[in-house]
Design an enzyme around this catalytic site. Sequence first.
Site, mmCIF file in Angstrom:
data_model
loop_
_atom_site.group_PDB
_atom_site.id
_atom_site.type_symbol
_atom_site.label_atom_id
_atom_site.label_comp_id
_atom_site.label_asym_id
_atom_site.label_seq_id
_atom_site.Cartn_x
_atom_site.Cartn_y
_atom_site.Cartn_z
ATOM 1 N N ARG A 189 0.816 -1.210 0.000
ATOM 2 C CA ARG A 189 0.000 0.000 0.000
ATOM 3 C C ARG A 189 0.849 1.259 0.000
ATOM 4 O O ARG A 189 0.491 2.264 -0.621
ATOM 5 C CB ARG A 189 -0.963 -0.040 1.182
ATOM 6 C CG ARG A 189 -2.170 -0.926 0.873
ATOM 7 C CD ARG A 189 -2.835 -1.483 2.100
ATOM 8 N NE ARG A 189 -3.961 -2.327 1.713
ATOM 9 C CZ ARG A 189 -3.848 -3.560 1.222
ATOM 10 N NH1 ARG A 189 -2.636 -4.084 1.060
ATOM 11 N NH2 ARG A 189 -4.911 -4.270 0.889
ATOM 12 N N ASP A 198 -16.034 7.180 11.062
ATOM 13 C CA ASP A 198 -14.919 6.322 10.676
ATOM 14 C C ASP A 198 -13.723 7.220 10.363
ATOM 15 O O ASP A 198 -13.887 8.411 10.052
ATOM 16 C CB ASP A 198 -15.278 5.468 9.457
ATOM 17 C CG ASP A 198 -14.408 4.220 9.362
ATOM 18 O OD1 ASP A 198 -14.853 3.145 9.795
ATOM 19 O OD2 ASP A 198 -13.268 4.330 8.850
#
Length: 290
Positions: free
Chosen positions: A43, A154
Amino acid sequence: MTEPVASREPEISHADFERFSDFFYRKTGIVFDQGKRYFVDRRLQRRMSETGHAEFDAYFGALLAGCDRPGGEMQQLINAMTINETYFYREEYQFRCLVESLLPDLLSRRGPDETLRIWSIPAASGEEPYSLAIYLLEHWPLLAERNVELLASDIDTEMLDLARAGLYPARALHQLPQPLRDRYFMREAGGHRIDAMLRDAIAFSAVNVCDVESMRAWRDVDVVFCRNLLIYFDDLSRRQAAEALYDALRPGGYICLGHAESMSRISSLFTVRKFPDAIVYQKPIESRPR
């Protein structure tokens, strides 16, 4: 004729990994040990390539320089590094506990005009807060008489965008009874779209539970669903998150954790409550200072 040289992924050394992991931990509370090395490297390499950085040092320097910029590379990196996997009606027994035990207890201490606030964090792509809304509509007759505010937060802004859109693949609905699928979802290209009434009923927001400043805005919450988040933290981050959630709750409010999590091993601030359907954790009615 010479063959073209295949492009190589940017290299990330052991020292680079350690430096990044420490930085990411301090920003989010999430721990990446050597067992997550492949996940993190892939990533990181993707973000480096997408931002035009061939060397880790250059990318990391740019990250540090703009890490406090809203919507900047730090947020893109958080979105890339967080894992969000959930589905509707996950651990449904806690929803039963909410309706049959927690809400009656809360209402016994609240006036008829007071708003009840239920907070889902992390909300991921919305399956949990929407499940709460559906369960209340289906199983709590007093919903028509009481003011209820459903909140959902979130750290991943891309997940929040998906939650607001409310479009889900069939696998996300596999535990939802068919009559509820028919009642609250419309089939369309790409999946199942949740009813607009439910999309409008939930207030979504970006929140980092380990950011003290971010969490100070959250107060007077009656029930927090914080399931399967603390397992990604170390002991220190868990305690900090528990204290932040404690401060967010009203005295007498409740927190529901995932089945593999235990507040008793994290913080002594909460009282363990054992109800027929679930074990939950309560902020004492006479809340003690910490």
